[in-house]
Design a protein around this motif. Structure first.
Motif, PDB file in Angstrom:
ATOM      1  N   ARG A   1       0.849  -1.197   0.000  1.00 41.95           N
ATOM      2  CA  ARG A   1       0.000   0.000   0.000  1.00 41.95           C
ATOM      3  C   ARG A   1       0.882   1.245   0.000  1.00 41.95           C
ATOM      4  N   ASP A   2       0.281   2.395  -0.333  1.00 49.16           N
ATOM      5  CA  ASP A   2       1.073   3.634  -0.299  1.00 49.16           C
ATOM      6  C   ASP A   2       1.281   4.078   1.144  1.00 49.16           C
TER       7      ASP A   2
ATOM      8  N   PRO B   1       5.571   0.341  -2.134  1.00 50.36           N
ATOM      9  CA  PRO B   1       4.355   0.526  -2.936  1.00 50.36           C
ATOM     10  C   PRO B   1       4.378  -0.338  -4.202  1.00 50.36           C
TER      11      PRO B   1
END
Length: 182
Positions: A97-98, A115
């Motif tokens: 995930r970011d 990411p």
């Protein structure tokens, strides 16, 4: 023994592409060869129709198509098994995930934060951005928000030569199961 009836040379011309095979026939002079070529041409037409839509344009892949391919390519590991692997020396957890999402929810304790859009660089040991924790002899367990990005990332890693790659699904499921978090 049956003899084949010979026909006068008849102009029969078609060009067919199937994968890497290429055939071009310009003359046909026996019934057997004609029947064989007609059968081949029909099979090619069916194959081409599967690849192209009715307008003759190549069918574009959808997000669902990419996700289905990724889910077929990357084995899913249940949360309890993944929690059992946590802390093992040969296992690397990667949260794809970011950063903003990780900052707001947390992540798996000790997980690499890479990411999805950067994984190719972090996993390639020939780049200056290679993450030394990611090696082909380690088991890689991927987590994201719900499992989709982890599957897509896993497919990329498999295409890069990583063989023991697993999708462990979404972070909230990990957290709800009592997995260690930070």
């Amino acid at each position: 023994m049956t003899s084949m009836k010979t026909l006068p040379k008849t102009p029969l011309c078609f060009t067919a592409l199937e994968g890497r095979r290429f055939a071009q026939v310009t003359w046909c002079d026996t019934w057997g060869l004609s029947a064989h070529l007609i059968g081949v041409a029909c099979r090619l037409i069916i194959l081409i129709k599967k690849i192209r839509n009715f307008d003759g344009e190549k069918k574009m892949k959808t997000a669902s198509d990419f996700l289905s391919e990724a889910n077929r390519a990357v084995e899913k590991m249940d949360t309890e098994t993944a929690i059992g692997r946590h802390g093992q020396e040969n296992v690397v957890f990667i949260d794809v995930r970011d950063g903003k999402e990780i900052d707001s929810t947390g992540t798996i304790q000790g997980a690499q934060r890479i990411p999805r859009g950067f994984i190719e660089f972090a996993a390639d040991d020939s780049t200056d951005f290679h993450n030394k924790e990611i090696t082909k002899d380690k088991e890689i367990l991927l987590v994201c928000g719900a499992g989709g990005m982890a599957a897509l990332t896993g497919k990329t890693l498999k295409e890069m030569g990583y063989t023991t790659v697993f999708n462990i699904g979404g972070f909230q499921t990990w957290k709800d199961a009592g997995g260690p978090v930070e």
